[in-house]
Scaffold this motif. Structure first.
Motif, PDB file in Angstrom:
ATOM      1  N   CYS A 144       0.755  -1.015  -0.025  1.00 26.65           N
ATOM      2  CA  CYS A 144       0.209  -0.128   0.004  1.00 26.65           C
ATOM      3  C   CYS A 144       0.990   1.262  -0.055  1.00 26.65           C
ATOM      4  O   CYS A 144       0.393   2.368   0.603  1.00 26.65           O
ATOM      5  CB  CYS A 144      -1.037   0.036   1.105  1.00 26.65           C
ATOM      6  SG  CYS A 144      -1.966  -1.317   1.419  1.00 26.65           S
ATOM      7  N   GLU A 148       2.705   4.668  -1.145  1.00 27.52           N
ATOM      8  CA  GLU A 148       1.951   5.761  -1.748  1.00 27.52           C
ATOM      9  C   GLU A 148       3.016   6.729  -2.634  1.00 27.52           C
ATOM     10  O   GLU A 148       2.608   7.294  -3.381  1.00 27.52           O
ATOM     11  CB  GLU A 148       1.184   6.966  -1.033  1.00 27.52           C
ATOM     12  CG  GLU A 148       0.112   6.012  -0.411  1.00 27.52           C
ATOM     13  CD  GLU A 148      -0.837   7.137   0.520  1.00 27.52           C
ATOM     14  OE1 GLU A 148      -0.316   8.186   0.697  1.00 27.52           O
ATOM     15  OE2 GLU A 148      -1.951   6.762   1.039  1.00 27.52           O
ATOM     16  N   GLN A 164       0.130   1.775  -4.448  1.00 29.95           N
ATOM     17  CA  GLN A 164      -0.576   3.251  -4.738  1.00 29.95           C
ATOM     18  C   GLN A 164       0.157   4.331  -5.069  1.00 29.95           C
ATOM     19  O   GLN A 164      -0.086   5.561  -4.734  1.00 29.95           O
ATOM     20  CB  GLN A 164      -1.571   3.344  -3.548  1.00 29.95           C
ATOM     21  CG  GLN A 164      -2.432   2.304  -3.125  1.00 29.95           C
ATOM     22  CD  GLN A 164      -3.215   2.440  -1.918  1.00 29.95           C
ATOM     23  OE1 GLN A 164      -3.405   3.595  -1.420  1.00 29.95           O
ATOM     24  NE2 GLN A 164      -3.950   1.464  -1.589  1.00 29.95           N
ATOM     25  N   CYS A 202       1.776   7.481  -6.794  1.00 25.25           N
ATOM     26  CA  CYS A 202       1.191   8.335  -7.769  1.00 25.25           C
ATOM     27  C   CYS A 202       2.340   9.143  -8.619  1.00 25.25           C
ATOM     28  O   CYS A 202       1.976   9.889  -9.729  1.00 25.25           O
ATOM     29  CB  CYS A 202       0.537   9.594  -7.066  1.00 25.25           C
ATOM     30  SG  CYS A 202      -0.774   9.023  -5.998  1.00 25.25           S
ATOM     31  N   ASN A 218      -0.163   0.932 -10.550  1.00 26.11           N
ATOM     32  CA  ASN A 218      -0.060   1.911  -9.682  1.00 26.11           C
ATOM     33  C   ASN A 218      -1.212   3.188 -10.065  1.00 26.11           C
ATOM     34  O   ASN A 218      -1.969   2.914 -10.688  1.00 26.11           O
ATOM     35  CB  ASN A 218       1.236   2.452  -9.639  1.00 26.11           C
ATOM     36  CG  ASN A 218       2.134   1.748  -8.434  1.00 26.11           C
ATOM     37  OD1 ASN A 218       2.038   1.836  -7.443  1.00 26.11           O
ATOM     38  ND2 ASN A 218       3.055   0.881  -9.082  1.00 26.11           N
TER      39      ASN A 218
END
Length: 1307
Positions: A523, A525, A546, A548, A568
């Motif tokens: 998980c 980011e 996840q 970005c 992603n």
């Protein structure tokens, strides 16, 4: 397992043939017999022995197989005195042996009961009822799983490895010396030595032992069948041996050559069913490596050659005694001081004796898979011990003796008891560097500062603080529940933390030695900053997170070679890129609108780029001039928004070999651009709007795969001129004709032209193609009946060009109201999927006759399939998923029920209200109940999560040698279908490893055609990285609001999808060539060179399934509430009385087998069956009815009597078989084999039968017709008038009562 049969009556009497039926005797309870303790046991689950399988009389040699377990009654006429006299003269009964899965045979102990062993085995497979276990025990095919012998079975392969012996002419010394003469001698090859002795006194006489390690064996040409054996060294000797036959000559040459070519003195006697060592093996005094695993060696001091004699091998260094079921540690092994490696795994040991301390030179000691709880303190004397394996035992604490084993660097404690294991004791063991704590629950491990390699896989850790591990080099913590992870980076080289829930990852200080990092499926980011500073990082996997945005500095790392960042949430990549050394870049499944303009120019080392499943509309240029430095070889751009403008940019990559641009917005591919891609080998342009494939594809001389399905192509491309072409897929297009050269490409294996409704092709010109797929000619669906389900399927081979998957689709299963679909995955083998495809439908049809519970039928189908695999399932295995649609037999008026069953990683997903509803479950090591079962059976789970390193699925078909750790019992789930159910998908392992269930459902919803939807799934999987065989079946549902049946049980069956409604008037025999309707291309019923064939056309083999006689009084007479012409429910619409309609029963099979459809060079193809590939399709009239409540049911014994009565018996009543809608088994060449009473799927008959009851497939038989004709629609009324004027036929002789199972269709 039988005693002698009763004595025959006096007088000449001819014995009945072995196939004649014998009257059944009433079962009686066997009494206990102290003289024959091995014959006791429950009589259930055993098969009575036939005369051929009975043990021979006492004078016959021992070792005859016995495949049953019931003892026969003793003769009643014997008097007690006669019995006593016979008991004194008769020799003792032969010893019983049990063999599992065709492997080693074990001698039964006196208190073991064969029938109890067999019953326990079948219960472990998954059967739940005792009566079913007894029924399975009667089947002869169960012998491939468990088999009993009277006397030890003989195995040629094992006996040759143990010892070769014989009496031959032998001459010693040089051949030209006249003093050496030929003499008859006893010659034995055992171990590493050749033993020559006298024939008369071979035991006590003089022996000559010739060591063969490093020697040589040569052929003597002057003498027939003569070999020269020579030892090595300065004092080498030579023996000349003349063998009697050429077979013996080859056998000795093969075995001696293996021994002489060895560099070390090694003997492998594994899997030989040994109970004691061969006596001649002890002459191999120089033996250093001995492998005795998977035997049944016993400890008996009174028997020579037992384990107590092991001390005679004074030079032995390596000894493997694993899987011998010893129970106790052999003390004689402790007296071999030279041992450096000892394997005692999986022997049910409960204690280790103190005498092991005498093995001072032991370096590796394996005790995995036992029941150990403690270790003796004397182990501290093993000063050289460096590896100690204690995995999968029952330790509740770390043995204290480990503190004194200072040479031990690796400690394996995985799979032990997790309750009270106190790891704090490792503080006192600074010498241990590598700790394996898999499958343990450890709350804290901050007390291991000296560890360099730590393995914490498959635990339930939620947090891990490894900062104190200052010397840590390799950390494995996959498949946990980690949210945070902290580690020390001073010496960290590899970090494996995939499949967790990480949101924070800190490594301090910066790991300057880190080269491999896998934090996928978490998980996260963002990418931690310290990753960009790791100067030696070569592989970074951050997929399925996840994230970005990627930092620009990451691409500046000169050591980074492989970056996996797919799945992603990245909307863009860094714009300004400097020179990067990345060779593999995976950014699929993100939200990228464009790639950086300088990406392909700066990344001059890039060889692989996957940007599929994004929102790309264009591509960056590879160069700003005509010259280019691009070395890009593989480019995947599937499922984007690319247009024709980007095609011109592909010319900047002249070394491109693989190009996937499926499911974009391409309308054309300029020929001039294709001409510049001369090195292209594989191209996929499916799912676009192309009207043609450029003709300049002829310039790609290395092209082997062209895939362009789901387009608007009207002209067949000139791909048949390519010399390397292997696969061409142009399905779901608008082709109307195909122009083929006279000589097809020699390497062409597959040509798929399904889904082209306007295509007319003479398939007889394509007999040399292995897998040719084309639609059947269709006359359209004139019935107007609603289709409840329609399907499409597809298969694709992997990178090794080996199709290891198979699909099954039976639209009209059993009584024409059901459907059956399946997908089978053999991973790397072809045999198991093929057998599953050809057999599972027949098994399910049989099971449906035994129970009304759909889920129980599915469970039993999978378990029975385990024995149907035969010898192929002993070493091979495969995953399977099976879906069955039918009405609930308890509530026939209710909705359709979908029952799904699966083993392995083949799965089913149902789309309900646009959302995925999984119907399958994958049983792997992450399932706690499965892990507990694996531990209970003492199987070893390797680091990659596989049982004994073979399969990661604990429930799978085949792999019977892993029983009972791996079982075939499936996961079963049933759902009632409703109008909210749109479709369901069956997929193989490769499909679900590449696509999530949500993405698969979304992909299918956008495609109205089932065949095109299945094609799309496979194309997406291959573009997303699937390198193995993949198969998908899409079944579209159209369940009406009025989904319940309001008709009585005797009403007509519901219409099957894509076919005509059942006949309501006259059924006729002949038909014109174009008079038969077929499903549309979307149904996926495409066959390689297939032609529809009605049952009436095969009446000489099958018998007719229709008749022109008037309907008898019964369920469909005038008084029937559901008679012809009356309104019916939405599922069962009534047909016009005058309309002639046919019901198509099709069972489509596919696999990797193929040839020209002939059984041999001098045989003709089976009439009406056209196949030169792996798919056969047959159409038949099937009119199976359901009996009314008042009608008499057919007895269970009738199931064994075939499909129907033979046509030569007009008075015999026809019976409807339960497997009415299933196909016969298909041979490897595409022909169809008939179903027989005890048909073995491993040994398929080579010749097609001329006439068999039941025919080439199990269609229900009907009364014999007088004559049958195909009546054109415009002549139906005239024919009806003529038939009314026809005098009634005289009644046929026969019973007054109707048949047990009447038919609903008027005859």
């Amino acid at each position: 397992l039988a005693v002698r049969p009763p004595a025959p009556e006096p007088g000449p009497r001819r014995a009945p043939p072995p196939w004649s039926p014998r009257p059944r005797r009433p079962a009686r309870r066997l009494e206990a017999d102290p003289g024959q303790p091995r014959l006791r046991g429950r009589s259930s689950g055993a098969r009575p022995l036939s005369p051929a399988a009975s043990p021979p009389p006492p004078t016959a040699p021992r070792g005859v197989e016995a495949s049953g377990g019931a003892a026969r009654d003793r003769p009643a006429e014997e008097s007690p005195d006669g019995e006593a006299a016979a008991a004194e003269k008769a020799p003792p009964p032969p010893t019983l042996y049990v063999q599992l899965h065709g492997e080693t045979a074990r001698r039964l102990e006196a208190d073991e009961k064969p029938l109890q062993i067999q019953n326990d085995y079948l219960f472990q497979l998954g059967f739940g009822a005792l009566w079913r276990v007894q029924e399975e025990g009667l089947d002869s095919e169960v012998g491939c799983l468990i088999r009993f012998y009277a006397g030890k079975p003989h195995s040629t392969g094992s006996s040759e490895r143990i010892q070769l012996s014989g009496t031959y002419n032998v001459r010693k010394g040089k051949m030209h010396l006249p003093v050496n003469r030929w003499t008859r001698r006893q010659v034995i090859l055992c171990g590493t030595c050749l033993i020559v002795s006298s024939v008369k006194d071979s035991v006590a006489g003089k022996m000559h032992v010739l060591p063969l390690i490093g020697g040589k064996v040569e052929e003597v040409k002057k003498h027939q069948h003569c070999l020269a054996f020579s030892s090595s060294g300065p004092q080498s000797q030579t023996y000349y041996i003349c063998f009697d036959t050429f077979t013996e000559y080859l056998r000795w040459l093969r075995q001696v050559s293996k021994v002489a070519s060895q560099r070390i003195s090694s003997v492998d006697l594994s899997c030989c069913s040994l109970e004691h060592l061969p006596a001649n093996l002890f002459y191999s005094q120089d033996l250093t490596h001995l492998n005795l695993k998977q035997n049944f060696l016993r400890q008996n001091p009174k028997e020579p050659g037992g384990l107590e004699s092991m001390w005679l091998f004074t030079k032995l260094k390596s000894l493997n005694l694993s899987n011998n079921h010893l129970g106790d540690f052999p003390l004689a092994v402790c007296n071999i001081p030279t041992l450096a490696e000892l394997n005692m795994s999986c022997n049910a040991l409960r204690a280790v004796p103190a005498a092991v301390g005498a093995m001072h030179n032991l370096q590796t000691f394996l005790l995995d898979g036992n029941f150990l709880q403690t270790l003796p303190a004397e182990l501290e004397n093993m000063h050289q011990l460096s590896y100690l394996g204690l995995s999968f035992n029952e330790f509740t604490d770390l043995p204290e003796v480990l503190q004194k084993l200072t040479a031990v660097e690796k400690l394996c404690m995985s799979g032990n008891c997790v309750g009270t294991l106190r790891l704090q004791a490792l503080r006192k063991m600074p010498h241990i560097k590598h700790v394996d704590l898999r499958n343990l629950i450890a709350d804290g491990v901050d007390f291991l500062p000296h560890v360099t390699q730590l393995d914490l896989r498959d635990n339930k850790l939620e947090g891990l603080d490894a900062v104190v591990f200052t010397n840590l080099e390799v950390l494995h913590c996959e498949r946990n529940q980690l949210v945070t992870l902290n580690a020390c980076g001073c010496f960290l080289k590899a970090l494996y933390a995939s499949s967790n829930e990480l949101v924070q990852l800190d490594v301090c200080p910066v790991p300057n030695y880190l080269s491999y990092m896998d934090v996928s499926r978490n998980c996260l980011e963002n990418v931690p900053e310290w990753v960009c500073e790791s100067r030696k990082l070569e592989v970074l996997d951050i997929g399925h997170n996840q994230i970005c945005e990627l930092p620009a500095r990451l691409f500046c790392n000169s050591s980074l070679r492989k970056l996996l960042a797919g799945h992603n949430r990245m909307a863009r990549l860094p714009e300004s890129l400097e020179r990067t050394s990345v060779e593999v870049l995976d950014v699929q499944h993100n939200q990228l609108l464009e790639l950086p303009p300088s990406l392909l120019m700066k990344a001059d080392s890039l060889r692989f780029l996957n940007a599929s499943a994004n929102k790309l509309e264009t591509l960056p240029p590879a160069t700003l001039s005509e010259e280019t430095n691009s070395i890009l070889q593989e480019l995947y751009l599937t499922n984007n928004n690319l247009t024709d403008k980007c095609v011109s940019l592909l010319t900047g990559h002249p070394h491109l070999k693989v190009l996937h641009m499926a499911y974009n917005r391409l309308q054309s591919f300029p020929a001039s651009k294709m001409a510049k891609l001369e090195e292209l080998e594989e191209i996929d342009l499916s799912g676009n709007k192309l009207k043609a494939v450029p003709t300049t594809i002829m310039n790609c001389r290395r092209m082997h795969t062209v895939t362009a399905h789901s387009n608007c192509i009207e002209v067949f491309p000139e791909v048949m001129q390519l010399p390397e072409i292997k696969c061409v897929d142009l399905s779901c297009n608008e082709l109307s004709e195909v122009t083929l050269p006279e000589n097809l490409p020699p390497k062409l294996q597959e040509l798929d032209l399904t889904g082209n409704p306007r295509l007319a092709l003479d398939h007889r010109t394509l007999d040399n193609i292995r897998c040719f797929k084309i639609d059947q000619p269709s006359a359209g669906d004139a019935s107007g009946a609603p289709a409840v389900w329609s399907h499409g399927y597809t298969e694709a081979s992997g990178v090794k060009n080996k199709l290891c998957v198979a699909a099954l689709s039976v639209n009209n299963f059993c009584d024409n109201q059901e459907a059956l679909y399946g997908v089978f995955d053999g991973d790397r083998n072809v045999e198991v999927p093929y057998l599953l495809q050809c057999t599972m439908s027949d098994i399910l049809a049989e099971e449906l006759q035994k129970t009304r519970d759909g889920e129980e039928c599915m469970v039993n189908t999978f378990i029975v399939m385990q024995r149907k695999l035969g010898t192929a399932g002993q070493k091979l295995g495969g995953a399977a998923v099976l879906c069955h649609i039918r009405h609930d037999p308890v509530d026939p008026g209710g909705p359709f029920t979908l029952t799904s069953a699966n083993v392995g990683k083949c799965q089913t997903v149902l789309c309900r209200n646009g959302k995925p509803l999984p119907l399958s479950r994958s049983y792997v090591m992450s399932c706690e109940e499965e892990l507990r079962r694996i531990k209970r059976h003492k199987a070893i789970v390797t680091e990659d999560g596989k049982v004994n390193g073979v399969t990661e699925s604990t429930r799978i078909l085949g792999y019977t040698f892993l029983h009972p750790s791996v079982v075939p019992r499936p996961h079963v789930q049933s759902v009632a279908l409703s109008p909210q159910d749109e479709f369901f998908i069956l997929g193989s392992k490769g499909l679900w490893d590449s696509l999530s269930v949500e993405e698969a459902v979304d992909a299918v919803r956008s495609v109205p055609d089932a065949l095109a939807a299945a094609k799309k799934l496979c194309t997406l999987a291959q573009s997303y990285g699937c390198r193995e065989s993949v198969s998908a079946v899409v079944v579209q549902l159209s369940v009406p609001e009025d989904s319940f049946c309001c008709c009585e049980l005797a009403a007509l069956p519901p219409p099957s999808p894509g076919v005509f409604a059942p006949a309501a008037g006259v059924a006729v025999r002949e038909r014109p060539a174009d008079g038969l309707g077929a499903p549309s291309s979307s149904s996926g019923l495409a066959s390689e060179m297939s032609s529809e064939l009605s049952t009436s056309e095969m009446s000489s083999e099958v018998g007719s399934t229709a008749s022109d006689e008037p309907p008898p009084p019964g369920p469909l007479g005038e008084g029937s509430p559901a008679g012809p012409g009356e309104p019916r429910c939405a599922l069962h619409p009534g047909g016009a009385p005058s309309a002639f309609q046919r019901q198509l029963s099709s069972a489509t099979f596919s696999s990797a087998f193929s040839d020209n459809g002939l059984d041999s060079d001098d045989e003709e193809p089976i009439e009406g069956v056209f196949s030169n590939g792996s798919r056969v399709e047959v159409a038949a009239d099937i009119h199976c009815g359901r009996a009314r409540d008042g009608e008499r049911r057919r007895p269970p014994e009738a199931a064994d009597e075939g499909v129907g009565a033979v046509e030569d018996e007009p008075g015999a009543s026809r019976r409807v078989d339960g497997a009415a809608g299933t196909m016969g088994r298909r041979r490897g060449n595409g022909s169809v084999a008939p179903q027989e009473r005890s048909h073995n799927v491993i040994e398929v008959a080579a010749d097609a039968p001329l006439r068999r009851p039941g025919g080439y497939f199990a269609a229900p038989a009907q009364p014999d017709p007088d004559d049958q004709l195909i009546i054109p629609p415009e002549l139906e009324e005239e024919v009806k008038e003529m038939m009314k004027q026809r005098p009634p036929a005289p009644p046929r002789p026969g019973p007054a009562e109707p048949a047990d199972c009447s038919c609903d269709t008027p005859l």
